[in-house]
Design an enzyme around this catalytic site. Structure first.
Site, short mmCIF file in Angstrom:
data_model
loop_
_atom_site.label_atom_id
_atom_site.label_comp_id
_atom_site.label_asym_id
_atom_site.label_seq_id
_atom_site.Cartn_x
_atom_site.Cartn_y
_atom_site.Cartn_z
N HIS A 74 0.84 -1.20 0.00
CA HIS A 74 0.00 0.00 0.00
C HIS A 74 0.87 1.25 0.00
O HIS A 74 1.91 1.31 0.68
CB HIS A 74 -0.97 0.00 1.18
CG HIS A 74 -0.32 0.01 2.54
ND1 HIS A 74 -0.03 1.17 3.22
CD2 HIS A 74 0.07 -1.00 3.35
CE1 HIS A 74 0.51 0.87 4.39
NE2 HIS A 74 0.59 -0.45 4.50
N ASP A 76 -0.55 4.27 0.68
CA ASP A 76 -1.12 5.25 1.60
C ASP A 76 -0.45 5.15 2.97
O ASP A 76 0.11 4.11 3.34
CB ASP A 76 -2.63 5.09 1.72
CG ASP A 76 -3.06 3.74 2.28
OD1 ASP A 76 -2.42 2.73 1.92
OD2 ASP A 76 -4.03 3.69 3.06
N ASP A 107 6.18 1.59 6.96
CA ASP A 107 4.85 1.05 6.68
C ASP A 107 4.17 1.85 5.58
O ASP A 107 3.46 2.79 5.84
CB ASP A 107 4.01 1.10 7.97
CG ASP A 107 2.69 0.38 7.85
OD1 ASP A 107 2.53 -0.42 6.92
OD2 ASP A 107 1.82 0.62 8.70
N GLU A 140 -5.27 1.04 2.50
CA GLU A 140 -5.00 0.00 3.49
C GLU A 140 -5.08 0.56 4.90
O GLU A 140 -5.58 -0.10 5.81
CB GLU A 140 -3.60 -0.59 3.26
CG GLU A 140 -3.38 -1.94 3.96
CD GLU A 140 -2.86 -1.81 5.38
OE1 GLU A 140 -2.84 -2.83 6.10
OE2 GLU A 140 -2.45 -0.70 5.80
N GLU A 141 -4.62 1.79 5.06
CA GLU A 141 -4.65 2.42 6.38
C GLU A 141 -6.03 2.99 6.71
O GLU A 141 -6.28 3.35 7.86
CB GLU A 141 -3.61 3.55 6.45
CG GLU A 141 -2.17 3.11 6.23
CD GLU A 141 -1.61 2.27 7.37
OE1 GLU A 141 -2.38 1.94 8.30
OE2 GLU A 141 -0.41 1.96 7.32
N GLU A 169 4.42 -6.02 4.37
CA GLU A 169 4.18 -5.40 5.68
C GLU A 169 5.42 -5.54 6.57
O GLU A 169 6.19 -6.50 6.44
CB GLU A 169 2.97 -6.05 6.36
CG GLU A 169 1.63 -5.70 5.75
CD GLU A 169 1.22 -4.26 6.02
OE1 GLU A 169 1.86 -3.60 6.87
OE2 GLU A 169 0.27 -3.78 5.38
N HIS A 363 3.94 4.13 12.27
CA HIS A 363 2.87 4.97 12.80
C HIS A 363 3.34 5.90 13.91
O HIS A 363 2.52 6.56 14.55
CB HIS A 363 1.70 4.12 13.32
CG HIS A 363 0.96 3.39 12.25
ND1 HIS A 363 -0.37 3.04 12.37
CD2 HIS A 363 1.34 2.92 11.04
CE1 HIS A 363 -0.77 2.38 11.30
NE2 HIS A 363 0.27 2.30 10.47
#
EC number: 3.5.1.18
Length: 390
Positions: A74, A76, A107, A140-141, A169, A363
């Site tokens: 992903h 995003d 990520d 995805e997020e 991931e 994150h």
């Protein structure tokens, strides 16, 4: 344009795209430019759904005959939060003391860059004896409604079939290659609304306080463990996430209480069996409290979070584990720990493993990855691609 075989240059370019879900922000355009230069055909379908933002996705493919390997990821990222808390701006990709900083570094723009660089290195040495596709979503997020799940269906309807997939991931823990994911626990959420009747605390007979019933319902959910775990999975766990009355006053009996919870469950349960177990527990409290009158409760399930799965394709796991051992000298731990990922959708189409960078800063403020980790992951991906098509 960054060098195709250098994952760090590509990662810097991707980090500089502030692709907070659901914004593409140029990230897919950079990937398309790279992939077309490598000989891929590229499509960028946009998916829509009620009450959600439109999301642009990318599907790229090279080759037609032979085994078909998918890399899924992903582009995003989650919001950076307060910019003043960052050591370096989160969307500049600054390198300092052997680390590259930025939102999405771990990520998971880093893994995307590593896989593309690894494939470019392979193609410099030999042709691919099969097909490679990249399935990159921008959702995805977020709610994960207009992303991988629809992109897979769209590609399958066009006749695409895959023999195996790897999701980038951040599965590694302390060093690149110490852990891969071969399955995930299922996830389901519930909302219990306990309805009462608002009133003055001095006149409880005129009201119906929802909190005592809410307390009993919570006890029914949490007093008895769901299970003790299995060979491949840790114990299922139910966690309360919010308990809210919407009442800050001390002289009012609230009108309702809302309890939200999430369950991460292992392979002892199906989603249906788990729902039945929770509803049975609550029903015992329901009948004890004469809940055809105030207070009473209502239960709503949120079921689109993914079911439990375990990959049993030993050949795919062995190819990846061997590639990791060749590069690092150590075999990885095969794990099912952690949260859900888009692998929960991919497993319905082909065997899938997850492997990427160490996720200790994902994150977080000052999300970063070492240049050494980027190179290690690229070399492992390169070895994996070669061995997959051998």
């Amino acid at each position: 344009m960054p060098v195709l075989t250098d994952p760090v240059q590509l990662l810097q370019a991707l980090i500089r795209c502030p692709s907070i879900t659901p914004n593409e922000a140029g990230a897919l355009s950079i990937l398309e430019q790279f992939l077309r230069k490598m000989g891929f055909s590229v499509e960028r379908p946009i998916f829509s759904d009620k009450n959600t933002a439109d999301v642009e996705n990318l599907y790229a493919k090279m080759g037609n005959k032979g085994p078909h390997l998918m890399f899924a990821g992903h582009s995003d990222v989650v919001p950076p939060g307060e910019l003043d808390n960052w050591m370096y701006p989160p969307f500049e990709g600054i390198i300092n003391q052997g680390k590259i900083y930025g939102r999405g570094a771990v990520d998971m723009k880093g893994a995307i860059a590593c896989f593309i660089a690894a494939l470019a290195r392979v193609l410099e040495k030999q042709p691919i004896k099969g097909a490679v596709s990249l399935l990159i979503t921008g959702d995805e997020e977020g709610p994960a409604i207009n992303g991988t799940v629809k992109l897979l269906k769209w590609a399958a309807q066009k006749g695409e079939k895959w023999n195996a997939a790897i999701v980038g991931e951040p599965t590694s823990v302390k060093r690149v290659g110490d852990m891969i994911k071969i399955g995930r626990r299922g996830s389901i959420s519930g909302i219990i609304t306990v309805k009462g009747r608002q009133g003055h605390v001095a006149f409880p007979e005129r009201a119906a306080n929802p909190l005592p019933l809410a307390h009993k319902l919570i006890q029914a959910l949490t007093d008895t463990a769901l299970d003790q775990g299995t060979k491949n999975f840790q114990a299922s766990n139910l966690e309360l996430t919010t308990i809210d009355t919407g009442n800050s006053a001390t002289n009012i009996i609230p009108a309702q209480t809302v309890i939200r919870f999430n369950i991460r469950y292992n392979d002892l349960w199906t989603k249906e069996a788990l729902i039945a177990e929770i509803e049975k527990r609550l029903a015992l409290v329901h009948s004890e409290n004469n809940s055809n009158q105030y207070p009473y409760y209502q239960l709503e399930w949120i079921q689109n979070l993914g079911s439990v799965f375990l990959i049993k394709n030993d050949h795919l796991i062995e190819i990846l584990s061997n590639a990791i051992e060749i590069v690092t000298g150590k075999r990885p731990e095969c794990s099912t720990s952690g949260g859900t990922s888009d692998a929960r959708f991919i497993k319905d189409y082909c065997p899938v493993v997850e492997f990427g960078l160490p996720g200790n800063t994902m994150h977080m403020v000052d999300e970063c990855v070492t240049l050494d980790a980027m190179e290690s992951l690229t070399v492992i991906y390169e070895r994996f691609i070669i061995d997959f098509f051998a």
